[in-house]
Design a protein around this motif. Structure first.
Motif, PDB file in Angstrom:
ATOM      1  N   GLY A  26       0.796  -1.234   0.000  1.00 36.73           N
ATOM      2  CA  GLY A  26       0.000   0.000   0.000  1.00 36.73           C
ATOM      3  C   GLY A  26       0.820   1.272   0.000  1.00 36.73           C
ATOM      4  N   ARG A  27       2.162   1.123  -0.164  1.00 35.75           N
ATOM      5  CA  ARG A  27       3.024   2.306  -0.112  1.00 35.75           C
ATOM      6  C   ARG A  27       3.185   2.949  -1.503  1.00 35.75           C
ATOM      7  NH1 ARG A  27       7.888  -0.754   2.844  1.00 35.75           N
ATOM      8  NH2 ARG A  27       7.071  -2.368   1.468  1.00 35.75           N
ATOM      9  N   SER A  28       3.562   4.215  -1.492  1.00 35.60           N
ATOM     10  CA  SER A  28       3.778   4.926  -2.753  1.00 35.60           C
ATOM     11  C   SER A  28       5.155   4.571  -3.317  1.00 35.60           C
ATOM     12  CB  SER A  28       3.708   6.437  -2.530  1.00 35.60           C
ATOM     13  OG  SER A  28       4.831   6.855  -1.772  1.00 35.60           O
ATOM     14  N   VAL A  29       5.377   4.939  -4.591  1.00 38.63           N
ATOM     15  CA  VAL A  29       6.682   4.716  -5.216  1.00 38.63           C
ATOM     16  C   VAL A  29       7.779   5.394  -4.394  1.00 38.63           C
ATOM     17  CG1 VAL A  29       8.099   5.255  -7.245  1.00 38.63           C
ATOM     18  CG2 VAL A  29       5.757   4.422  -7.561  1.00 38.63           C
ATOM     19  N   LEU A  30       7.521   6.614  -3.957  1.00 37.90           N
ATOM     20  CA  LEU A  30       8.527   7.346  -3.179  1.00 37.90           C
ATOM     21  C   LEU A  30       8.858   6.626  -1.866  1.00 37.90           C
ATOM     22  CD1 LEU A  30      10.274   9.899  -3.146  1.00 37.90           C
ATOM     23  CD2 LEU A  30       8.435  11.046  -1.909  1.00 37.90           C
ATOM     24  N   GLU A  31       7.822   6.124  -1.191  1.00 32.92           N
ATOM     25  CA  GLU A  31       8.057   5.392   0.069  1.00 32.92           C
ATOM     26  C   GLU A  31       8.843   4.111  -0.182  1.00 32.92           C
ATOM     27  OE1 GLU A  31       4.140   6.733   2.673  1.00 32.92           O
ATOM     28  OE2 GLU A  31       3.905   5.314   1.026  1.00 32.92           O
ATOM     29  N   LEU A  32       8.537   3.446  -1.289  1.00 32.51           N
ATOM     30  CA  LEU A  32       9.264   2.214  -1.618  1.00 32.51           C
ATOM     31  C   LEU A  32      10.720   2.516  -1.953  1.00 32.51           C
ATOM     32  CD1 LEU A  32       6.472   0.527  -3.772  1.00 32.51           C
ATOM     33  CD2 LEU A  32       7.255  -0.233  -1.522  1.00 32.51           C
ATOM     34  N   LEU A  33      10.932   3.628  -2.664  1.00 34.36           N
ATOM     35  CA  LEU A  33      12.304   3.999  -3.024  1.00 34.36           C
ATOM     36  C   LEU A  33      13.133   4.323  -1.786  1.00 34.36           C
ATOM     37  CD1 LEU A  33      11.822   6.149  -6.259  1.00 34.36           C
ATOM     38  CD2 LEU A  33      12.902   3.900  -6.089  1.00 34.36           C
ATOM     39  N   LYS A  34      12.489   4.879  -0.770  1.00 32.64           N
ATOM     40  CA  LYS A  34      13.216   5.198   0.464  1.00 32.64           C
ATOM     41  C   LYS A  34      13.745   3.926   1.123  1.00 32.64           C
ATOM     42  CE  LYS A  34      10.903   9.558   1.509  1.00 32.64           C
ATOM     43  NZ  LYS A  34       9.792  10.207   2.215  1.00 32.64           N
ATOM     44  N   VAL A  35      13.033   2.813   0.923  1.00 29.38           N
ATOM     45  CA  VAL A  35      13.477   1.521   1.458  1.00 29.38           C
ATOM     46  C   VAL A  35      14.620   0.960   0.600  1.00 29.38           C
ATOM     47  CG1 VAL A  35      12.767  -0.856   1.946  1.00 29.38           C
ATOM     48  CG2 VAL A  35      11.170   1.038   2.369  1.00 29.38           C
ATOM     49  N   ILE A  36      14.471   1.104  -0.711  1.00 28.42           N
ATOM     50  CA  ILE A  36      15.429   0.495  -1.652  1.00 28.42           C
ATOM     51  C   ILE A  36      16.736   1.290  -1.732  1.00 28.42           C
ATOM     52  CG2 ILE A  36      15.816  -0.081  -4.091  1.00 28.42           C
ATOM     53  CD1 ILE A  36      12.703  -0.398  -4.312  1.00 28.42           C
ATOM     54  N   ASP A  37      16.604   2.621  -1.749  1.00 27.05           N
ATOM     55  CA  ASP A  37      17.743   3.508  -2.038  1.00 27.05           C
ATOM     56  C   ASP A  37      18.442   3.945  -0.750  1.00 27.05           C
ATOM     57  OD1 ASP A  37      19.488   5.362  -3.113  1.00 27.05           O
ATOM     58  OD2 ASP A  37      17.963   6.923  -3.309  1.00 27.05           O
ATOM     59  N   LYS A  38      19.444   3.173  -0.337  1.00 29.84           N
ATOM     60  CA  LYS A  38      20.145   3.457   0.923  1.00 29.84           C
ATOM     61  C   LYS A  38      20.887   4.798   0.850  1.00 29.84           C
ATOM     62  CE  LYS A  38      19.041  -0.761   2.083  1.00 29.84           C
ATOM     63  NZ  LYS A  38      17.722  -0.939   2.668  1.00 29.84           N
ATOM     64  N   ASP A  39      21.381   5.095  -0.343  1.00 25.90           N
ATOM     65  CA  ASP A  39      22.188   6.301  -0.552  1.00 25.90           C
ATOM     66  C   ASP A  39      21.341   7.583  -0.520  1.00 25.90           C
ATOM     67  OD1 ASP A  39      24.896   7.319  -1.718  1.00 25.90           O
ATOM     68  OD2 ASP A  39      23.351   8.191  -2.997  1.00 25.90           O
TER      69      ASP A  39
END
Lengths: 82, 137
Positions: A26-39
């Protein structure tokens, strides 16, 4: 429940992978990217509209889009082919 | 008949040109653009380029560009071939052909297609330099 997030161009090098599988939950693309993108570099570029977000090879969306099961999200910069 | 293609193998412009000539006896002018990887970029010596592609979308956009060019300029046919993967200096990266009864439309269509390919098709290049550095363009 999973989606694929694909990265092209420089974001692929930053993420260190061309494809990440993740439960959207149920998360947005931006929220998912925050999980994926450590940098945080890809997240910043998405927030600043320097990267495109496309769903299922055709539809451009903004980073607040909430993917559903089976969706394929592509993240990429302005084209530079030719 | 013309087509679009994403190629991981070297592209031979002469063979595409022969295909274009064979399309129709009505063709009186063919304009071909050939993009080649050059040895110097931004003052640095280039060893090779690597093209990344979002293939599913790139093919759709290439088809769109070809169709739009044919509608917009009324040319008889058009071909677009883009190389991806590793491309060495001196190798062909892009071939665009526009064919029409007369040269004027063919010139306009070919120039328009090259601009649209560079602007719209999801393909990206990374330059690798002889000093060991690399940069996404």
């Amino acid at each position: 429940m999973s989606i694929k997030v694909k990265f092209y161009g420089w974001p692929r090098d930053v993420i260190g992978s061309s494809e990440v599988e993740i439960n959207p939950g149920g998360r947005s693309v931006l929220e998912l990217l925050k999980v994926i993108d450590k940098d945080g570099k890809v997240v910043r570029a998405v927030k600043e509209d320097r990267l495109f977000v496309v769903v299922n090879h055709s539809k451009a969306v903004n980073a607040n889009f909430k993917p559903k099961d089976g969706d394929i999200i592509a993240i990429f910069p302005e084209p530079s082919g030719g | 008949m013309g087509y679009v293609k994403i190629s991981r193998e070297p592209v031979e412009p002469g063979s595409v040109l022969r295909e274009a000539i064979a399309v129709s006896r009505k063709i009186g002018g063919i304009v071909m653009f050939v993009g080649v990887v050059r040895s110097i970029s931004r003052g640095k010596e280039v060893a090779k380029l690597s093209y990344d592609v979002y293939e599913e979308m790139a093919l759709k956009v290439l088809e769109d560009v070809r169709r739009e060019a044919m509608e917009r300029f009324g040319v008889i046919d058009a071909f677009i071939i883009h190389r991806v993967g590793e491309v060495k200096v001196g190798e062909v990266s892009l071939v665009v052909i526009a064919a029409d009864e007369h040269r004027a439309n063919a010139f306009k269509a070919a120039a328009w297609i090259v601009d649209e390919v560079k602007r719209r098709v999801p393909i990206w290049k990374k330059e690798y330099y002889t000093d060991g550095t690399a940069k996404w363009i």
